[in-house]
Design an enzyme around this catalytic site. Structure first.
Site, PDB file in Angstrom:
ATOM      1  N   ASP A  51      -5.881   5.718   1.783  1.00 34.80           N
ATOM      2  CA  ASP A  51      -6.089   4.311   1.480  1.00 34.80           C
ATOM      3  C   ASP A  51      -7.514   3.957   1.889  1.00 34.80           C
ATOM      4  O   ASP A  51      -7.979   4.325   2.975  1.00 34.80           O
ATOM      5  CB  ASP A  51      -5.077   3.477   2.279  1.00 34.80           C
ATOM      6  CG  ASP A  51      -4.830   2.119   1.677  1.00 34.80           C
ATOM      7  OD1 ASP A  51      -5.818   1.441   1.340  1.00 34.80           O
ATOM      8  OD2 ASP A  51      -3.656   1.720   1.559  1.00 34.80           O
ATOM      9  N   HIS A  78       0.822  -1.194   0.000  1.00 31.19           N
ATOM     10  CA  HIS A  78       0.000   0.000   0.000  1.00 31.19           C
ATOM     11  C   HIS A  78       0.868   1.262   0.000  1.00 31.19           C
ATOM     12  O   HIS A  78       0.565   2.231  -0.694  1.00 31.19           O
ATOM     13  CB  HIS A  78      -0.919   0.009   1.221  1.00 31.19           C
ATOM     14  CG  HIS A  78      -1.937  -1.085   1.216  1.00 31.19           C
ATOM     15  ND1 HIS A  78      -3.298  -0.860   1.223  1.00 31.19           N
ATOM     16  CD2 HIS A  78      -1.805  -2.440   1.199  1.00 31.19           C
ATOM     17  CE1 HIS A  78      -3.953  -2.008   1.221  1.00 31.19           C
ATOM     18  NE2 HIS A  78      -3.055  -2.983   1.218  1.00 31.19           N
TER      19      HIS A  78
END
Length: 481
Positions: A114, A18
């Site tokens: 995110d 990520h």
């Protein structure tokens, strides 16, 4: 008072898969003239090391917050949901302070977070626009969005006596090839009230309330899934592959923001001793093996993969990172035949620059966990794949690789030396090997067209930046004080 310039705060989940794409997006936005703050946990900040020189780059800064876990927490493998839960338990005031106070800098006018991160309510309360970054691909995200349909139709949890190879019918567009086995791993639960299933479903539904949704992909690769997603999330940007765009921007600006190609910024020390070894191999003769940054193997699994590679007849480059094994005592004694076979035709390293390795002419196939970053990097490099997905979106990605894009084979839920060797040989030299190479070469060219000037990814990136600039006019210093 002068109007605040666009100032974007990016907040990835504290996992390499990520952090890496979001750091690339942060660099791209900085190179395009936006002020950027990259927020990480203190643990991730330490692993990023010298921050690739970006702390000295004008308009780019790093901030970090504690994740609330003890220092000895592994923060990897099956424990990563504990990190997300701990971050969600942090005081909302901590996030609020990051948004409204930057020690004399301009306040944040837009946040890119995110999709799994606990940030939505704070941004909404402060009237700061929030855009979601989905670090996985559209194909898996669409299955995530369909989780309520799957539950309502009784397809999850799986019924008693279920067949894992039975097709599922509640993911529109995938009825003809998606099996129970290919659903995200959180679908393999006994009760619909399972906390991880509910947390993922809730986070996915929250995504529909953001101001936009970003994917690290090219529009043409995932056109069918994107069409479904945009019926729920109409403002969707496809801006990938980000590393390719970043390389182009670095060349055009002469930027000194650090090398853009690495897949693992400061995470582990990259071992370049494998490059001379690759240079000595014939074209397309090497199987590159890497299971990413989170997959863990038991010792029996490691040995089955190792025997399969040793017996398949092809040379192999295998990334065995320090925490790949479940057991703390490492691999232990290696059977003599494996040690000898590896000495003859193998090369073992702890970590590499994956983009550089995949781009090497000696690499003919990639044995992978099917993480989205690895999938996009392999497609960009034109390398077919042997897939052994570990969890979550990887299960869907591997099915698309084998059955939709037809650029590899899928051995999910199987780990024995005979299957490993057979599937490696199928991709390297089997009847379909040439077809898979042609297909992945075609997709690679398609991705290049997306990132070229006038391509869809460049157009979407320009639109994203234009929208961020427009959003900055909605948020003034007075409103966020």
């Amino acid at each position: 008072m002068a109007a605040a310039p666009p100032h974007v705060l990016l907040f990835p989940a504290p996992l390499l898969g990520h952090v890496s794409p979001m750091l690339k997006l942060a660099k791209v936005l900085s190179l395009r003239g936006l002020l950027v703050t990259f927020l990480t946990t203190e643990h991730v900040h330490r692993r990023l090391g010298a921050d690739e020189g970006l702390n000295c780059h004008p308009g780019f800064s790093f901030r970090s917050i504690p994740d609330g876990l003890p220092a000895d927490h592994p923060r990897s493998g099956g424990q990563f949901m504990e990190v997300i839960t701990s971050l969600a338990a942090q005081s909302p005031e901590r996030y609020r302070d990051l948004l409204v106070s930057h020690h004399g800098q301009w306040p944040v006018t837009c946040a890119i977070v995110d999709w799994v991160m606990p940030f939505t309510a704070v941004g909404k309360r402060l009237e700061i626009p929030v855009i979601a970054f989905r670090t996985g691909g559209p194909c898996s995200f669409w299955t995530y969005l369909c989780t309520p349909r799957l539950i309502e139709a009784g397809e999850i949890p799986f019924p008693v006596g279920y067949d894992m190879d039975e097709l599922v019918r509640s993911v529109p567009g995938m009825e003809g090839f998606l099996r129970r086995r290919d659903l995200p791993s959180f679908c393999r639960v006994k009760e619909s009230s399972d906390p991880i299933l509910q947390a993922i479903a809730s986070a996915t539904q929250r995504t529909t309330h953001y101001r936009g949704l970003i994917f690290n992909t090219g529009e043409t690769l995932d056109a069918a899934e994107l069409a479904h997603i945009m019926s729920t999330c109409p403002v969707t940007y496809t801006v990938g592959p980000l590393d390719t765009i970043l390389c182009a921007l670095d060349r055009s600006t002469g930027s000194a923001a650090g090398p853009p190609s690495s897949s693992s910024p400061g995470w582990w020390r990259e071992d370049r001793t494998c490059m001379p070894w690759l240079d000595a191999q014939s074209p397309k003769s090497v199987v590159y093996v890497s299971f990413g940054s989170l997959t863990v193997l038991s010792r029996p699994q490691l040995l089955e993969f190792w025997h399969g590679l040793a017996n398949c007849g092809h040379r192999f480059l295998w990334v065995i990172r320090p925490d790949l094994l479940e057991e703390m005592d490492g691999a232990g004694d290696i059977p003599v035949e494996l040690a000898e076979a590896t000495k003859e035709k193998g090369c073992l390293v702890e970590w590499v620059d994956q983009r550089e390795v995949l781009g090497h002419p000696a690499v003919g196939a990639f044995l992978t966990h099917s993480g989205w970053n690895s999938t996009i990097e392999a497609i960009s490099a034109g390398v077919p794949m042997i897939c052994w997905p570990f969890f979550f979106d990887q299960m869907v990605n591997s099915r698309f690789i084998s059955e939709v894009w037809r650029i590899g084979v899928d051995m999910k839920d199987t780990c024995d030396r005979a299957t490993v060797g057979r599937m490696v040989n199928e991709v390297m030299e089997g009847e379909r090997a040439d077809e898979m190479r042609r297909n992945v070469a075609g997709l690679s060219e398609m991705m290049r067209e997306c990132v070229d000037e006038g391509g869809s990814s460049r157009i979407h990136l320009d639109q994203l930046i234009e929208d961020i600039r427009a959003m900055s006019l909605e948020t003034s210093p007075a409103e966020t004080a």
